[in-house]
Design a protein around this motif. Structure first.
Motif, PDB file in Angstrom:
ATOM      1  N   LEU A 171      41.035  31.855  37.399  1.00 30.27           N
ATOM      2  CA  LEU A 171      41.891  31.584  38.549  1.00 30.27           C
ATOM      3  C   LEU A 171      43.220  32.319  38.425  1.00 30.27           C
ATOM      4  O   LEU A 171      43.664  32.990  39.371  1.00 30.27           O
ATOM      5  N   LEU A 172      43.860  32.224  37.275  1.00 29.73           N
ATOM      6  CA  LEU A 172      45.152  32.887  37.098  1.00 29.73           C
ATOM      7  C   LEU A 172      45.004  34.405  37.149  1.00 29.73           C
ATOM      8  O   LEU A 172      45.831  35.103  37.747  1.00 29.73           O
ATOM      9  N   ARG A 173      43.966  34.937  36.515  1.00 27.50           N
ATOM     10  CA  ARG A 173      43.759  36.379  36.516  1.00 27.50           C
ATOM     11  C   ARG A 173      43.462  36.897  37.924  1.00 27.50           C
ATOM     12  O   ARG A 173      43.914  37.987  38.300  1.00 27.50           O
ATOM     13  N   ALA A 174      42.740  36.129  38.713  1.00 28.15           N
ATOM     14  CA  ALA A 174      42.462  36.541  40.084  1.00 28.15           C
ATOM     15  C   ALA A 174      43.736  36.531  40.921  1.00 28.15           C
ATOM     16  O   ALA A 174      43.977  37.439  41.724  1.00 28.15           O
ATOM     17  N   VAL A 175      44.565  35.523  40.722  1.00 28.36           N
ATOM     18  CA  VAL A 175      45.832  35.442  41.441  1.00 28.36           C
ATOM     19  C   VAL A 175      46.706  36.659  41.136  1.00 28.36           C
ATOM     20  O   VAL A 175      47.350  37.224  42.029  1.00 28.36           O
ATOM     21  N   LEU A 176      46.705  37.088  39.890  1.00 26.54           N
ATOM     22  CA  LEU A 176      47.524  38.228  39.479  1.00 26.54           C
ATOM     23  C   LEU A 176      46.954  39.560  39.954  1.00 26.54           C
ATOM     24  O   LEU A 176      47.651  40.568  39.950  1.00 26.54           O
ATOM     25  N   GLY A 177      45.684  39.568  40.340  1.00 28.35           N
ATOM     26  CA  GLY A 177      45.054  40.811  40.721  1.00 28.35           C
ATOM     27  C   GLY A 177      44.396  41.526  39.564  1.00 28.35           C
ATOM     28  O   GLY A 177      43.899  42.644  39.713  1.00 28.35           O
ATOM     29  N   ALA A 178      44.396  40.891  38.372  1.00 31.48           N
ATOM     30  CA  ALA A 178      43.735  41.488  37.209  1.00 31.48           C
ATOM     31  C   ALA A 178      42.221  41.384  37.328  1.00 31.48           C
ATOM     32  O   ALA A 178      41.486  42.047  36.604  1.00 31.48           O
TER      33      ALA A 178
END
Length: 258
Positions: free
Chosen positions: A46-53
């Motif tokens: 979830l966090l990585r998707a939010v960051l665009g990673a």
């Protein structure tokens, strides 16, 4: 309160099989969200998707009122700080130099730090109780000490939104408490934060809100006092739980033995 992060119907993952299955969440200034759930359920994704990673397959992500895709990377780095789960190479750098890397998005053409940048970094190190690491070489630090420097680096960015992936890993109990207490203090001053955690009691003690995730979906979300209940935690982790009240009135959770 200002809406800092919003996802709607977020579907994301690795390869053809999505990990996240339509996640909706909203984070505002003055809120500290703890993301709880079993291993492999999509918390870090979830966090990585939010960051665009990590590219998502469907859904939307908005940061500080703007579509994620509309942000220029340097400008986004001035507003959103990321404290990763994994360590990065620290050899050849002092603790102060590692923390000052958080000032990179704010530096000018030549990338030179100012006296203000150094003073800010030292202030954050002092705030976290690790000022003694300023001159220590990276190769002479423990995993817990590096973890504290990653948090210091994120705070030095002076972000509006702080995303933390297992920020208490490798830390003893005292440093777990101090690090989350400092994040909570920043949140009460107007920061918004999301932290992936594994300790339910730390979440209960320091978070304002919780997001419970299982199998890539949101099981429940909302204020800590209304969401963290024994029955929900049993459904989340798939095991019987006990709840007790401390003299302070705080709720304590533990797996039921036997």
């Amino acid at each position: 309160m200002t809406l800092l992060l919003e996802t709607q119907g977020l579907v994301a993952g690795y390869g053809p099989s999505p990990v996240l299955q339509g996640v909706d969440c909203s984070v505002r200034a003055g809120e500290l969200w703890a993301v709880l759930g079993p291993n492999g359920t999509g918390k870090s994704t979830l966090l990585r998707a939010v960051l665009g990673a990590l590219p998502w397959m469907r859904g939307t992500v908005r940061l500080l009122g703007q579509e994620r895709s509309a942000w220029e990377p340097r400008e986004l780095a001035r507003r959103v700080a990321w404290v990763p789960q994994l360590f990065e190479p620290a050899e050849g750098f002092s603790g102060l130099e590692l923390v000052l890397m958080g000032r990179s998005p704010h530096l000018g053409l030549w990338g030179l730090t100012s006296e203000r940048d150094a003073a800010l970094a030292r202030t954050v190190l002092e705030e976290l109780g690790v000022a003694h690491l300023a001159d220590r070489p990276g190769e002479a630090m423990s995993g817990g000490e590096r973890r504290m420097l990653l948090l210091a680096r994120g705070l030095v960015q002076e972000p509006s939104l702080l995303l933390l992936d297992e920020p208490t890993a490798f830390l003893d109990v005292a440093h777990q408490v101090s690090s989350l207490a400092r994040v909570r203090a920043r949140v009460e001053a107007g920061l918004g934060a999301v932290a992936v955690l594994h300790d339910v009691n730390m979440a209960a003690a320091f978070a304002t809100h919780v997001l419970l995730m299982r199998d890539g979906r949101v099981l429940a979300q909302g204020p800590v006092d209304t969401v963290l209940e024994r029955e929900r935690l049993e459904a989340l982790y798939g095991l019987p739980m006990e709840m007790a009240l401390a003299p302070s009135g705080a709720r304590l959770f533990a797996p039921r033995a036997g």
